[in-house]
Design a protein around this motif. Structure first.
Motif, PDB file in Angstrom:
ATOM      1  N   ARG A 102       0.833  -1.215   0.000  1.00  0.00           N
ATOM      2  CA  ARG A 102       0.000   0.000   0.000  1.00  0.00           C
ATOM      3  C   ARG A 102       0.867   1.264   0.000  1.00  0.00           C
ATOM      4  O   ARG A 102       0.587   2.220  -0.744  1.00  0.00           O
ATOM      5  CB  ARG A 102      -0.915  -0.017   1.222  1.00  0.00           C
ATOM      6  CG  ARG A 102      -1.868   1.182   1.292  1.00  0.00           C
ATOM      7  CD  ARG A 102      -2.723   1.134   2.537  1.00  0.00           C
ATOM      8  NE  ARG A 102      -1.942   1.271   3.773  1.00  0.00           N
ATOM      9  CZ  ARG A 102      -1.687   0.264   4.605  1.00  0.00           C
ATOM     10  NH1 ARG A 102      -2.161  -0.940   4.368  1.00  0.00           N
ATOM     11  NH2 ARG A 102      -0.959   0.457   5.685  1.00  0.00           N
ATOM     12  N   THR A 103       1.901   1.271   0.808  1.00  0.00           N
ATOM     13  CA  THR A 103       2.767   2.450   0.892  1.00  0.00           C
ATOM     14  C   THR A 103       3.473   2.707  -0.428  1.00  0.00           C
ATOM     15  O   THR A 103       3.584   3.860  -0.883  1.00  0.00           O
ATOM     16  CB  THR A 103       3.791   2.274   2.023  1.00  0.00           C
ATOM     17  OG1 THR A 103       3.099   2.017   3.251  1.00  0.00           O
ATOM     18  CG2 THR A 103       4.662   3.516   2.185  1.00  0.00           C
ATOM     19  N   GLN A 154       2.412   1.783  -3.427  1.00  0.00           N
ATOM     20  CA  GLN A 154       1.422   2.226  -4.410  1.00  0.00           C
ATOM     21  C   GLN A 154       1.017   3.679  -4.175  1.00  0.00           C
ATOM     22  O   GLN A 154       0.858   4.448  -5.141  1.00  0.00           O
ATOM     23  CB  GLN A 154       0.188   1.327  -4.359  1.00  0.00           C
ATOM     24  CG  GLN A 154      -0.814   1.595  -5.469  1.00  0.00           C
ATOM     25  CD  GLN A 154      -0.229   1.341  -6.841  1.00  0.00           C
ATOM     26  OE1 GLN A 154       0.197   0.233  -7.154  1.00  0.00           O
ATOM     27  NE2 GLN A 154      -0.191   2.367  -7.682  1.00  0.00           N
ATOM     28  N   GLU A 155       0.858   4.061  -2.935  1.00  0.00           N
ATOM     29  CA  GLU A 155       0.497   5.446  -2.623  1.00  0.00           C
ATOM     30  C   GLU A 155       1.587   6.407  -3.084  1.00  0.00           C
ATOM     31  O   GLU A 155       1.287   7.505  -3.587  1.00  0.00           O
ATOM     32  CB  GLU A 155       0.242   5.595  -1.127  1.00  0.00           C
ATOM     33  CG  GLU A 155      -1.061   4.938  -0.669  1.00  0.00           C
ATOM     34  CD  GLU A 155      -1.219   4.944   0.848  1.00  0.00           C
ATOM     35  OE1 GLU A 155      -0.231   5.294   1.546  1.00  0.00           O
ATOM     36  OE2 GLU A 155      -2.311   4.582   1.335  1.00  0.00           O
ATOM     37  N   TYR A 156       2.838   5.996  -2.934  1.00  0.00           N
ATOM     38  CA  TYR A 156       3.947   6.845  -3.399  1.00  0.00           C
ATOM     39  C   TYR A 156       3.910   6.989  -4.923  1.00  0.00           C
ATOM     40  O   TYR A 156       4.062   8.085  -5.462  1.00  0.00           O
ATOM     41  CB  TYR A 156       5.278   6.253  -2.959  1.00  0.00           C
ATOM     42  CG  TYR A 156       6.470   7.078  -3.375  1.00  0.00           C
ATOM     43  CD1 TYR A 156       6.948   8.099  -2.571  1.00  0.00           C
ATOM     44  CD2 TYR A 156       7.123   6.844  -4.589  1.00  0.00           C
ATOM     45  CE1 TYR A 156       8.040   8.878  -2.942  1.00  0.00           C
ATOM     46  CE2 TYR A 156       8.206   7.603  -4.980  1.00  0.00           C
ATOM     47  CZ  TYR A 156       8.654   8.617  -4.154  1.00  0.00           C
ATOM     48  OH  TYR A 156       9.726   9.379  -4.557  1.00  0.00           O
ATOM     49  N   ASP A 167       1.353   6.686  -6.886  1.00  0.00           N
ATOM     50  CA  ASP A 167       0.190   7.478  -7.276  1.00  0.00           C
ATOM     51  C   ASP A 167       0.421   8.967  -7.029  1.00  0.00           C
ATOM     52  O   ASP A 167       0.002   9.815  -7.833  1.00  0.00           O
ATOM     53  CB  ASP A 167      -1.045   7.012  -6.503  1.00  0.00           C
ATOM     54  CG  ASP A 167      -1.495   5.605  -6.887  1.00  0.00           C
ATOM     55  OD1 ASP A 167      -1.096   5.132  -7.973  1.00  0.00           O
ATOM     56  OD2 ASP A 167      -2.236   4.988  -6.098  1.00  0.00           O
ATOM     57  N   ALA A 168       1.084   9.281  -5.926  1.00  0.00           N
ATOM     58  CA  ALA A 168       1.260  10.684  -5.551  1.00  0.00           C
ATOM     59  C   ALA A 168       2.400  11.351  -6.303  1.00  0.00           C
ATOM     60  O   ALA A 168       2.320  12.535  -6.648  1.00  0.00           O
ATOM     61  CB  ALA A 168       1.493  10.789  -4.044  1.00  0.00           C
ATOM     62  N   ARG A 169       3.455  10.623  -6.574  1.00  0.00           N
ATOM     63  CA  ARG A 169       4.668  11.227  -7.143  1.00  0.00           C
ATOM     64  C   ARG A 169       4.871  10.909  -8.620  1.00  0.00           C
ATOM     65  O   ARG A 169       5.739  11.492  -9.258  1.00  0.00           O
ATOM     66  CB  ARG A 169       5.902  10.725  -6.368  1.00  0.00           C
ATOM     67  CG  ARG A 169       5.867  11.003  -4.871  1.00  0.00           C
ATOM     68  CD  ARG A 169       5.965  12.475  -4.553  1.00  0.00           C
ATOM     69  NE  ARG A 169       6.048  12.702  -3.112  1.00  0.00           N
ATOM     70  CZ  ARG A 169       7.180  12.744  -2.433  1.00  0.00           C
ATOM     71  NH1 ARG A 169       8.335  12.570  -3.058  1.00  0.00           N
ATOM     72  NH2 ARG A 169       7.174  12.947  -1.130  1.00  0.00           N
ATOM     73  N   VAL A 177       8.217   7.150 -11.622  1.00  0.00           N
ATOM     74  CA  VAL A 177       9.017   7.830 -10.600  1.00  0.00           C
ATOM     75  C   VAL A 177      10.513   7.744 -10.863  1.00  0.00           C
ATOM     76  O   VAL A 177      11.305   8.368 -10.159  1.00  0.00           O
ATOM     77  CB  VAL A 177       8.723   7.254  -9.203  1.00  0.00           C
ATOM     78  CG1 VAL A 177       7.267   7.510  -8.813  1.00  0.00           C
ATOM     79  CG2 VAL A 177       9.022   5.759  -9.138  1.00  0.00           C
TER      80      VAL A 177
END
Length: 677
Positions: A203-204, A206-208, A210-212, A383
């Motif tokens: 999850r962490t 994937q969140e990175y 998605d955000a970056r 990224v």
């Protein structure tokens, strides 16, 4: 069942249920606990770990390897080093507890040596994206801090287990690691904690991403490479599937699978398609199933079909040369022989992805793995820069002696493995028996019938859609027949074996036989067989791998019985189609043969539909005695059943009669008047 094992299986099944968390048959989970030594009766520390080749999503207790922890840990003292790494897998057998369960996988050391009660090793898309990024180590630090540690690429094995154990010991606050070019490993004191930590890492990450991540990691859409409209796309895919399947079967027969999901179509439309595809997949589980790189068509979506086919043949020849060169660059005297130079993945812009394997399941899974690879490339490019492991390392995995040993343990293929069968009238009677027999012998089966419910029921009884699918078709309609063969191409890549079985009968004397009686029987059997043979032969010729067409004719095509003009004449038409098509299609390696049954009463759709009562009246016997009546007039005095006809179809197509075409096999228990002359 031991409570530790119960918790392990529940965790495994949950993690394996999501293909973005781990691939089919990829990753492994474990738990440590105690049980009773069956010899001494004393407690013994054990490791339960997913065995080689198992799937987390469907894992059961039988799929676990069970090892004694004291013996497994003792192997560290005799480990001879990375140059003799492969010897350690054989050593695991000496650590087994009781019967040992499933064969231990190469990752067993990781699970046994890491000092944690529960360990998960997974291949999540988000985790592999970080693992395959050019600056993966720095990203891991930025995303996770000290909670997750970077471990550089190392081939799976005992040394990797030692490495991860050392990382955990040196980082007491860490919950897991990112394995360069590979995946993730997490651990916990309880099964619940281990699962939560695995999901936290995924999850962490994937969140990175998605955000970056950048908006278009694959670059802009390339003009002309956009997805075609769905109807046009799938029509083109149906035409191309047999061609591509034939190319992919140059070394050995393959079954195909077609995917035109949004993820695939978007990747195929982008500017970076060619360079990224050329880099190949990275995670070992990916390229073992997809090969190191796909074949990519370099023509726009609306290119003329003739040009597309010609270009695919050119690219296939080049792919085989490149793959042989790859093998020769890295092979050593101890390497296994090259397994085949054909692509497992073929990408056609605007249309979709064609994936191949020895079975439908392996073909489908190969496609699923390449979708995972697309997700990994997207994340890494979003990224950083996608940087898979070096080609030499890929070769070491692909041609690993341990992988060769795993392949050698696979059961011998069934006689019809990798063949796609199309059975008309497959929803009942003889057709149902034929569909069942061909599926039992390893074929993928399209159950074609006018009755959609019956076709669906038979297909479902044969297994999953990896084994059989239903198709609703009126064989008197050329459009419907063409659509049904297209459905076979989209489902399995083409067709190899066709059984013209659809039929009906109306028993009347000449003066009572109407135009409609004549037309409906000739429409289904004479015209229907012609239409199916024509559509199937077109696909078979496109494949270039030969095939079989079998007509279920009848002894009535030879025997002249009373009150049977329309049926007998239609069957005689079918019988001569066999001879004509055998003469015409032989140059393409397509065998055409027939089966001439006597009246099949029990289990027959025709007889149940009124034909039995009509024939019983003709012969002056009770309908329930008709089967026995037919049997008495035969030389062997035996009743013919649907299974006997199915057996004849298998004999004609199972491989032993590879040089037989234009033949009619009687399955009538011996009706002298129907002897062929």
């Amino acid at each position: 069942m031991n409570q530790v094992v119960r918790e392990l299986l529940g965790r495994s099944n949950r993690l394996g249920a999501d293909p973005t968390t781990t691939n089919y048959a990829g990753g492994n989970t474990s738990a440590k606990g105690t049980d009773t030594d069956p010899v001494t009766g004393a407690p013994v520390e054990l490791l339960w770990v997913k065995g080689s080749g198992g799937d987390l999503g469907t894992l059961t207790e039988a799929g676990l390897a069970t090892l004694r922890l004291d013996r497994l840990r003792a192997l560290a003292a005799v480990y001879p080093g990375v140059d003799r790494e492969d010897e350690m897998v054989a050593a695991f057998d000496f650590c087994s507890h009781g019967k040992g369960g499933a064969a231990p996988s190469i990752d067993t050391a990781m699970h046994g040596l890491v000092d944690a009660a529960h360990v998960d090793h997974l291949h999540p898309d988000a985790g592999i994206a970080i693992a395959c990024a050019a600056d993966g180590a720095a990203l891991t630090k930025e995303i996770f801090g000290d909670r997750v540690v970077w471990v550089p690429w190392r081939r799976p094995g005992f040394q990797l287990g030692l490495d991860i154990a050392a990382v955990k010991a040196a980082n007491p606050g860490a919950i897991g690691v990112i394995l360069g070019g590979h995946g993730i490993t997490a651990w916990g004191g309880t099964s619940e904690e281990c699962e939560a930590r695995s999901l936290e890492i995924i999850r962490t990450a994937q969140e990175y991403l998605d955000a970056r991540g950048v908006a278009e990691p694959f670059g802009p859409v390339k003009p002309g490479y956009e997805a075609l409209p769905e109807n046009e796309r799938r029509a083109r895919a149906a035409v191309l599937a047999p061609v591509i399947r034939g190319l992919a079967s140059t070394d050995r027969a393959q079954v195909g699978h077609f995917t035109d999901s949004d993820v695939v179509l978007d990747f195929l439309s982008r500017d970076k398609l060619a360079p990224l595809a050329a880099l190949g997949t990275s995670c070992p589980d990916h390229f073992l199933r997809t090969k190191v790189a796909p074949l990519v068509l370099d023509l726009p979506a609306d290119a003329p079909l003739d040009s597309v086919v010609e270009r695919l043949r050119e690219l296939h020849a080049a792919y085989r040369e490149d793959y042989r060169a790859y093998y020769e660059r890295h092979a050593t005297p101890d390497s296994p022989a090259m397994r085949g130079a054909d692509p497992a993945i073929v990408l056609v812009p605007g249309v979709g992805m064609f994936s191949f394997g020895a079975t439908k399941q392996t073909a489908r899974v190969a496609g699923e793995f390449y979708v995972n690879a697309i997700n990994v490339m997207r994340g890494a490019e979003a990224v950083s820069r996608y940087a898979p492991i070096p080609e030499a390392e890929k070769f070491r995995i692909e041609y690993w002696a341990l992988e060769e040993a795993k392949l050698a343990r696979m059961p011998k293929p069934k006689p019809l493995a990798s063949r796609v069968a199309f059975v008309t009238g497959g929803g009942s009677g003889i057709g149902r028996a034929i569909a069942r027999r061909l599926a039992a012998e390893g074929a993928c089966v399209i159950v074609a019938d006018r009755d959609a419910a019956s076709a669906a029921e038979v297909a479902e009884s044969l297994g999953s859609t990896d084994v059989a699918i239903p198709v609703t078709v009126d064989v008197t309609s050329s459009e419907a027949v063409d659509a049904a063969i297209d459905a076979a191409a989209l489902a399995f890549g083409g067709v190899d074996l066709v059984v013209n079985n659809a039929g009906l009968s109306i028993s009347k004397p000449l003066l009572e036989t109407t135009d409609a009686d004549w037309d409906v029987q000739h429409g289904v059997m004479a015209r229907g067989s012609f239409l199916v043979a024509r559509a199937a032969a077109k696909a078979m010729i496109a494949q270039g791998t030969g095939g079989d067409i079998v007509y279920i004719a009848s002894k009535n095509g030879v025997f002249a019985g009373p009150n049977n003009l329309a049926y007998g004449a239609a069957k005689a038409d079918q019988a001569h189609q066999v001879r004509l098509l055998a003469a015409e299609l032989g140059e393409h390696g397509i065998k055409v043969n027939g089966v001439n049954p006597d009246g099949v009463v029990r289990g027959s759709g025709i007889f149940a539909g009124g034909w039995g009562a009509q024939r019983a009246a003709v012969y002056g016997v009770a309908e329930e005695d008709l089967g026995a009546f037919y049997a008495k007039r035969t030389l062997l005095k035996r009743e013919v059943l649907p299974e006997h006809v199915a057996a004849a179809v298998f004999v004609l197509t199972g491989g032993d009669l590879s040089h037989t075409t234009g033949l009619h096999i009687p399955v009538d228990a011996g009706v002298a008047a129907a002897f062929l002359r």
